[in-house]
Design a protein around this motif. Structure first.
Motif, PDB file in Angstrom:
ATOM      1  N   ARG A  83       1.151  -1.089   0.368  1.00 53.33           N
ATOM      2  CA  ARG A  83       0.140  -0.167  -0.213  1.00 53.33           C
ATOM      3  C   ARG A  83       1.056   1.211  -0.072  1.00 53.33           C
ATOM      4  O   ARG A  83       0.739   2.250  -0.852  1.00 53.33           O
ATOM      5  N   GLY A  84       2.090   1.552   0.685  1.00 52.04           N
ATOM      6  CA  GLY A  84       2.706   2.082   0.529  1.00 52.04           C
ATOM      7  C   GLY A  84       3.586   2.992  -0.231  1.00 52.04           C
ATOM      8  O   GLY A  84       3.180   3.639  -0.278  1.00 52.04           O
ATOM      9  N   MET A  85       4.047   1.915  -0.737  1.00 58.92           N
ATOM     10  CA  MET A  85       4.445   1.709  -2.420  1.00 58.92           C
ATOM     11  C   MET A  85       3.211   1.932  -3.328  1.00 58.92           C
ATOM     12  O   MET A  85       4.388   3.148  -3.960  1.00 58.92           O
ATOM     13  N   VAL A  86       2.559   1.884  -3.119  1.00 60.60           N
ATOM     14  CA  VAL A  86       1.894   2.314  -4.316  1.00 60.60           C
ATOM     15  C   VAL A  86       1.097   3.919  -4.368  1.00 60.60           C
ATOM     16  O   VAL A  86       0.897   4.582  -5.718  1.00 60.60           O
ATOM     17  N   GLU A  87       1.010   3.839  -3.126  1.00 60.62           N
ATOM     18  CA  GLU A  87       0.509   5.524  -2.789  1.00 60.62           C
ATOM     19  C   GLU A  87       1.813   5.992  -3.111  1.00 60.62           C
ATOM     20  O   GLU A  87       1.550   6.882  -3.256  1.00 60.62           O
ATOM     21  N   ASP A  88       2.732   5.755  -2.606  1.00 52.55           N
ATOM     22  CA  ASP A  88       3.926   6.850  -3.285  1.00 52.55           C
ATOM     23  C   ASP A  88       3.980   7.432  -4.468  1.00 52.55           C
ATOM     24  O   ASP A  88       4.536   8.331  -5.355  1.00 52.55           O
ATOM     25  N   ALA A  89       3.583   5.644  -4.860  1.00 57.46           N
ATOM     26  CA  ALA A  89       3.299   5.990  -6.789  1.00 57.46           C
ATOM     27  C   ALA A  89       2.717   7.113  -6.809  1.00 57.46           C
ATOM     28  O   ALA A  89       2.584   7.745  -8.137  1.00 57.46           O
ATOM     29  N   THR A  90       1.712   6.336  -6.212  1.00 58.45           N
ATOM     30  CA  THR A  90       0.217   7.668  -6.908  1.00 58.45           C
ATOM     31  C   THR A  90       0.023   8.840  -6.360  1.00 58.45           C
ATOM     32  O   THR A  90      -1.100  10.269  -6.540  1.00 58.45           O
ATOM     33  N   HIS A  91       0.538   9.313  -5.471  1.00 53.35           N
ATOM     34  CA  HIS A  91       0.151   9.892  -4.585  1.00 53.35           C
ATOM     35  C   HIS A  91      -1.469   9.994  -4.297  1.00 53.35           C
ATOM     36  O   HIS A  91      -2.190  11.187  -4.159  1.00 53.35           O
ATOM     37  N   THR A  92      -1.744   9.250  -4.058  1.00 50.31           N
ATOM     38  CA  THR A  92      -3.120   8.558  -3.494  1.00 50.31           C
ATOM     39  C   THR A  92      -3.741   8.178  -2.823  1.00 50.31           C
ATOM     40  O   THR A  92      -2.894   6.908  -2.688  1.00 50.31           O
ATOM     41  N   HIS A  93      -4.297   7.197  -1.420  1.00 50.81           N
ATOM     42  CA  HIS A  93      -5.380   6.673  -1.238  1.00 50.81           C
ATOM     43  C   HIS A  93      -5.275   5.533  -1.843  1.00 50.81           C
ATOM     44  O   HIS A  93      -6.189   5.611  -2.914  1.00 50.81           O
ATOM     45  N   VAL A  94      -4.884   4.785  -0.955  1.00 49.65           N
ATOM     46  CA  VAL A  94      -4.991   3.119  -1.799  1.00 49.65           C
ATOM     47  C   VAL A  94      -5.924   1.945  -1.122  1.00 49.65           C
ATOM     48  O   VAL A  94      -5.264   1.769   0.418  1.00 49.65           O
ATOM     49  N   ALA A  95      -6.433   1.089  -1.549  1.00 48.05           N
ATOM     50  CA  ALA A  95      -6.889   0.002  -0.798  1.00 48.05           C
ATOM     51  C   ALA A  95      -6.234  -1.481  -1.481  1.00 48.05           C
ATOM     52  O   ALA A  95      -5.681  -1.233  -2.998  1.00 48.05           O
ATOM     53  N   VAL A  96      -5.912  -2.094  -0.825  1.00 50.30           N
ATOM     54  CA  VAL A  96      -5.395  -3.398  -0.793  1.00 50.30           C
ATOM     55  C   VAL A  96      -6.230  -5.026  -0.479  1.00 50.30           C
ATOM     56  O   VAL A  96      -6.825  -4.735   0.678  1.00 50.30           O
ATOM     57  N   ARG A  97      -6.510  -5.493  -0.955  1.00 50.81           N
ATOM     58  CA  ARG A  97      -7.427  -6.765  -0.558  1.00 50.81           C
ATOM     59  C   ARG A  97      -6.271  -7.704  -1.264  1.00 50.81           C
ATOM     60  O   ARG A  97      -5.554  -7.920  -1.932  1.00 50.81           O
ATOM     61  N   VAL A  98      -6.409  -8.844  -0.258  1.00 49.40           N
ATOM     62  CA  VAL A  98      -5.543 -10.137  -0.630  1.00 49.40           C
ATOM     63  C   VAL A  98      -6.872 -11.600  -0.722  1.00 49.40           C
ATOM     64  O   VAL A  98      -6.997 -11.500   0.638  1.00 49.40           O
ATOM     65  N   THR A  99      -6.882 -12.241  -1.277  1.00 47.86           N
ATOM     66  CA  THR A  99      -7.229 -13.277  -1.851  1.00 47.86           C
ATOM     67  C   THR A  99      -6.265 -14.702  -1.503  1.00 47.86           C
ATOM     68  O   THR A  99      -4.965 -14.664  -2.021  1.00 47.86           O
ATOM     69  N   ALA A 100      -6.350 -15.638  -0.493  1.00 44.60           N
ATOM     70  CA  ALA A 100      -6.095 -17.180  -0.690  1.00 44.60           C
ATOM     71  C   ALA A 100      -6.508 -18.157  -1.688  1.00 44.60           C
ATOM     72  O   ALA A 100      -7.898 -18.183  -1.664  1.00 44.60           O
ATOM     73  N   LEU A 101      -5.396 -18.208  -2.453  1.00 46.49           N
ATOM     74  CA  LEU A 101      -6.089 -19.231  -4.069  1.00 46.49           C
ATOM     75  C   LEU A 101      -6.136 -20.532  -3.207  1.00 46.49           C
ATOM     76  O   LEU A 101      -5.320 -21.488  -2.258  1.00 46.49           O
ATOM     77  N   ASP A 102      -7.032 -21.708  -3.700  1.00 46.57           N
ATOM     78  CA  ASP A 102      -7.116 -23.225  -3.314  1.00 46.57           C
ATOM     79  C   ASP A 102      -5.823 -23.980  -3.468  1.00 46.57           C
ATOM     80  O   ASP A 102      -5.993 -24.058  -5.200  1.00 46.57           O
ATOM     81  N   PRO A 103      -5.305 -24.341  -3.145  1.00 47.36           N
ATOM     82  CA  PRO A 103      -3.684 -24.832  -4.004  1.00 47.36           C
ATOM     83  C   PRO A 103      -4.386 -26.102  -4.208  1.00 47.36           C
ATOM     84  O   PRO A 103      -3.883 -26.970  -5.764  1.00 47.36           O
ATOM     85  N   GLU A 104      -5.419 -26.634  -4.268  1.00 51.85           N
ATOM     86  CA  GLU A 104      -5.632 -27.652  -4.604  1.00 51.85           C
ATOM     87  C   GLU A 104      -7.128 -28.031  -6.108  1.00 51.85           C
ATOM     88  O   GLU A 104      -6.720 -28.636  -6.956  1.00 51.85           O
ATOM     89  N   THR A 105      -7.151 -26.563  -6.435  1.00 51.19           N
ATOM     90  CA  THR A 105      -7.854 -26.270  -7.790  1.00 51.19           C
ATOM     91  C   THR A 105      -7.065 -25.606  -8.286  1.00 51.19           C
ATOM     92  O   THR A 105      -7.688 -25.239  -9.544  1.00 51.19           O
ATOM     93  N   TYR A 106      -6.277 -24.599  -7.779  1.00 53.05           N
ATOM     94  CA  TYR A 106      -5.702 -23.763  -9.063  1.00 53.05           C
ATOM     95  C   TYR A 106      -4.289 -24.001 -10.425  1.00 53.05           C
ATOM     96  O   TYR A 106      -3.799 -25.630 -10.047  1.00 53.05           O
ATOM     97  N   ILE A 107      -4.595 -23.591 -11.023  1.00 59.36           N
ATOM     98  CA  ILE A 107      -3.672 -24.357 -11.821  1.00 59.36           C
ATOM     99  C   ILE A 107      -3.329 -22.957 -12.324  1.00 59.36           C
ATOM    100  O   ILE A 107      -3.747 -21.655 -13.123  1.00 59.36           O
ATOM    101  N   ALA A 108      -1.944 -22.870 -13.237  1.00 59.78           N
ATOM    102  CA  ALA A 108      -1.540 -21.927 -14.367  1.00 59.78           C
ATOM    103  C   ALA A 108      -0.686 -22.561 -16.089  1.00 59.78           C
ATOM    104  O   ALA A 108       0.085 -23.130 -14.329  1.00 59.78           O
ATOM    105  N   LEU A 109      -0.494 -22.101 -16.509  1.00 58.23           N
ATOM    106  CA  LEU A 109      -0.318 -22.484 -17.016  1.00 58.23           C
ATOM    107  C   LEU A 109       1.053 -21.030 -17.812  1.00 58.23           C
ATOM    108  O   LEU A 109      -0.040 -19.891 -18.309  1.00 58.23           O
ATOM    109  N   LYS A 110       2.197 -21.598 -17.593  1.00 55.09           N
ATOM    110  CA  LYS A 110       3.044 -19.951 -18.600  1.00 55.09           C
ATOM    111  C   LYS A 110       3.974 -20.626 -19.287  1.00 55.09           C
ATOM    112  O   LYS A 110       4.367 -21.813 -19.458  1.00 55.09           O
TER     113      LYS A 110
END
Length: 110
Positions: A83-110
């Motif tokens: 939040r602090g790093m993004v606020e420093d770059a944008t000079h405005t209030h920033v909201a931060v949300r975090v979610t935990a993914l389910d490792p059993e169902t998460y799939i990533a192809l890169k």
């Protein structure tokens, strides 16, 4: 793996595009260090969006895979730094949300 999406009010975006782009490298470095992940595990997206005038003009959403060492306190600390790093770059209030993914169902192809 932090999957980070930064949503910026479209009226604010043109003026902060450069500083926010420059902040992405240090943000990624902090996330990799604090969450103990390698750079290839990261994903970032910055998007200009229509935002409501009475809500934060910048929102950060991050999805991570849970690990035992990623305690609530650690995640809160990472969120505060992010939040602090993004606020420093944008000079405005920033909201931060975090979610935990389910490792059993998460799939990533890169």
């Amino acid at each position: 793996m932090p999957n980070v999406k930064i949503f910026v009010d479209e009226t604010l975006y043109p003026g902060i595009r450069g500083p926010l782009s420059e902040a992405l490298g240090p943000i990624r470095a902090m996330l990799c260090q604090d969450l103990a992940v390698e750079v290839p595990a990261c994903q970032f997206a910055v998007m200009a969006v229509g935002a409501m005038p009475d809500l934060p003009r910048v929102n950060v959403e991050m999805a991570i895979l849970p690990r035992p060492e990623r305690t609530r306190n650690l995640i809160l600390s990472v969120c505060a730094k992010l939040r602090g790093m993004v606020e420093d770059a944008t000079h405005t209030h920033v909201a931060v949300r975090v979610t935990a993914l389910d490792p059993e169902t998460y799939i990533a192809l890169k």
